[in-house]
Design an enzyme around this catalytic site. Structure first.
Site, PDB file in Angstrom:
ATOM      1  CE1 TYR A   1      -4.108   1.936   0.902  1.00 24.67           C
ATOM      2  CE2 TYR A   1      -2.652   3.076   2.433  1.00 24.67           C
ATOM      3  CZ  TYR A   1      -3.867   2.989   1.762  1.00 24.67           C
ATOM      4  OH  TYR A   1      -4.819   3.954   1.948  1.00 24.67           O
TER       5      TYR A   1
ATOM      6  CE  LYS B   1      -3.720   5.022  -1.266  1.00 21.10           C
ATOM      7  NZ  LYS B   1      -4.748   5.370  -2.273  1.00 21.10           N
TER       8      LYS B   1
HETATM    9  P1  NAI Z   1     -13.440   2.156   1.637  1.00 26.01           P
HETATM   10  O1  NAI Z   1     -12.954   0.766   1.746  1.00 26.01           O
HETATM   11  O2  NAI Z   1     -14.448   2.651   2.634  1.00 26.01           O
HETATM   12  O3  NAI Z   1     -14.022   2.450   0.176  1.00 26.01           O
HETATM   13  C1  NAI Z   1     -13.308   2.059  -0.970  1.00 26.01           C
HETATM   14  C2  NAI Z   1     -14.285   1.895  -2.119  1.00 26.01           C
HETATM   15  O4  NAI Z   1     -13.508   1.512  -3.282  1.00 26.01           O
HETATM   16  C3  NAI Z   1     -15.322   0.795  -1.891  1.00 26.01           C
HETATM   17  O5  NAI Z   1     -16.623   1.280  -2.205  1.00 26.01           O
HETATM   18  C4  NAI Z   1     -14.877  -0.315  -2.819  1.00 26.01           C
HETATM   19  O6  NAI Z   1     -15.936  -1.136  -3.300  1.00 26.01           O
HETATM   20  C5  NAI Z   1     -14.229   0.474  -3.943  1.00 26.01           C
HETATM   21  N1  NAI Z   1     -13.303  -0.331  -4.750  1.00 26.01           N
HETATM   22  C6  NAI Z   1     -12.375  -1.218  -4.296  1.00 26.01           C
HETATM   23  N2  NAI Z   1     -11.755  -1.807  -5.325  1.00 26.01           N
HETATM   24  C7  NAI Z   1     -12.281  -1.277  -6.465  1.00 26.01           C
HETATM   25  C8  NAI Z   1     -12.059  -1.494  -7.845  1.00 26.01           C
HETATM   26  N3  NAI Z   1     -11.152  -2.390  -8.275  1.00 26.01           N
HETATM   27  N4  NAI Z   1     -12.788  -0.770  -8.735  1.00 26.01           N
HETATM   28  C9  NAI Z   1     -13.717   0.119  -8.307  1.00 26.01           C
HETATM   29  N5  NAI Z   1     -13.983   0.356  -7.015  1.00 26.01           N
HETATM   30  C10 NAI Z   1     -13.269  -0.339  -6.092  1.00 26.01           C
HETATM   31  O7  NAI Z   1     -12.108   3.075   1.672  1.00 26.01           O
HETATM   32  P2  NAI Z   1     -11.884   4.616   2.048  1.00 26.01           P
HETATM   33  O8  NAI Z   1     -11.328   4.653   3.412  1.00 26.01           O
HETATM   34  O9  NAI Z   1     -13.048   5.430   1.695  1.00 26.01           O
HETATM   35  O10 NAI Z   1     -10.667   4.948   1.055  1.00 26.01           O
HETATM   36  C11 NAI Z   1     -10.802   5.681  -0.148  1.00 26.01           C
HETATM   37  C12 NAI Z   1      -9.415   6.030  -0.668  1.00 26.01           C
HETATM   38  O11 NAI Z   1      -8.722   6.820   0.307  1.00 26.01           O
HETATM   39  C13 NAI Z   1      -8.541   4.812  -0.935  1.00 26.01           C
HETATM   40  O12 NAI Z   1      -7.736   5.051  -2.073  1.00 26.01           O
HETATM   41  C14 NAI Z   1      -7.681   4.742   0.303  1.00 26.01           C
HETATM   42  O13 NAI Z   1      -6.482   4.063   0.063  1.00 26.01           O
HETATM   43  C15 NAI Z   1      -7.470   6.215   0.584  1.00 26.01           C
HETATM   44  N6  NAI Z   1      -7.088   6.513   1.966  1.00 26.01           N
HETATM   45  C16 NAI Z   1      -7.906   6.200   3.032  1.00 26.01           C
HETATM   46  C17 NAI Z   1      -7.529   6.499   4.315  1.00 26.01           C
HETATM   47  C18 NAI Z   1      -8.379   6.208   5.512  1.00 26.01           C
HETATM   48  O14 NAI Z   1      -7.909   6.425   6.646  1.00 26.01           O
HETATM   49  N7  NAI Z   1      -9.609   5.746   5.365  1.00 26.01           N
HETATM   50  C19 NAI Z   1      -6.211   7.145   4.597  1.00 26.01           C
HETATM   51  C20 NAI Z   1      -5.443   7.438   3.420  1.00 26.01           C
HETATM   52  C21 NAI Z   1      -5.875   7.127   2.160  1.00 26.01           C
END
Ligand code: NAI
Length: 255
Positions: free
Chosen positions: A155, A159
């Site tokens: 990851y 990133k």
């Molecule tokens: P989450 O797990 O709540 O939501 C991620 C969404 O992406 C889900 O709806 C999932 O179905 C969708 N997804 C996964 N694989 C996919 C694919 N191959 N094609 C299309 N959609 C897909 O995650 P969250 O926390 O909302 O994260 C969103 C972004 O922010 C991610 O890139 C994550 O790495 C990044 N991020 C999150 C942090 C956190 O603390 N929650 C911190 C830093 C970055």
């Protein structure tokens, strides 16, 4: 008057979490929204929950960003349904955490496939519309984990890769009216961080408390914190900002 009146934004992984927060913020400022997610029903449901400005529309599209033909087809469907695409937010993400010695090749490939190749696939599909209309905004989701995080070799590499990708997009697409930036969130309360807590055999609230304590502003983030930064970076107020990564982390990076 909203900052995104008449604009069409694609937000990947927007069925929930940060992506949904960004979609809702853009909608509240006038944008039409395409919610892309793996599950078409969940994407359509999220699109239906967005509060839209007068005249704006929202669609849900099933898409696996890791698959080039799925990404390409989704972008073309959005352009057919909503008339154009002006903003792309590469937000879809997954984690497959493990210490390096236990991390499998599949853990590595899955994370690289969704975050890094996914951003490449989507941006490649959208850029031809951006270049043609001489207008576009790309926002990529990086993370504080880009700086290194135990258990996240895959990851963290993806990133940090996103940051290099963003800088290169800025160089190549800037002459065509396209801005490319990244946000690097700290700890944001979503299903992703709830799942991390469960993996660590903790209640989500306990992990949130520990993270708040080690964050200079003494709280964890919410999707709205990222959405506010995303809206600025994708607005025309930020048209002289490109190739940047903005850490939205309550001071974690400097703390
Ligand atoms: P989450 O797990 O709540 O939501 C991620 C969404 O992406 C889900 O709806 C999932 O179905 C969708 N997804 C996964 N694989 C996919 C694919 N191959 N094609 C299309 N959609 C897909 O995650 P969250 O926390 O909302 O994260 C969103 C972004 O922010 C991610 O890139 C994550 O790495 C990044 N991020 C999150 C942090 C956190 O603390 N929650 C911190 C830093 C970055």
């Amino acid at each position: 008057m909203g900052r995104f009146d008449g604009r069409v934004a694609i937000v990947t992984g927007a069925a929930r979490g940060i992506g949904f927060g960004i979609a809702q913020r853009f909608a509240s400022e006038g944008a039409s929204i395409a919610v892309l997610d793996l599950d078409g029903d969940a994407a359509a449901d999220a699109a239906g929950r967005l509060e839209l400005a007068d005249g704006a529309r929202a669609v849900g599209v099933a898409c696996d960003v890791a698959d080039a033909s799925s990404a390409e087809a989704a972008v073309e469907q959005v352009v057919a349904d909503l008339g154009a695409v002006h903003i792309l937010v590469n937000n879809a993400g997954v984690t497959r955490d493990n210490l390096l010695f236990k991390m499998t090749e599949d853990d590595w490939d899955t994370v690289m496939g969704v975050h890094l190749k996914g951003a490449f696939n989507m941006t490649k599909a959208a850029q031809k519309h951006f270049v043609e209309q001489k207008y576009g905004k790309v926002l990529n989701l990086s993370s504080v984990s880009a700086l290194g995080n135990r258990g996240q070799a895959n990851y963290s590499a993806a990133k940090m890769g996103i940051q290099g990708f963003t800088r290169t997009l800025a160089l190549e697409l800037g002459p065509f009216g396209v801005n490319a930036n990244a946000v690097a969130p700290g700890f944001i309360v979503t299903e992703m961080t709830d799942a991390t807590a469960r993996r660590l055999k903790m209640e989500p609230e306990e992990l949130q408390r520990l993270n708040a304590e080690s964050t200079p502003v003494r709280r964890v983030g919410q999707p709205e914190d990222i959405a506010a930064a995303a809206a600025f970076l994708c607005s025309d107020e930020a048209s002289f900002i490109t190739g940047q990564t903005l850490y939205v982390d309550g001071g974690r990076k400097v703390g």
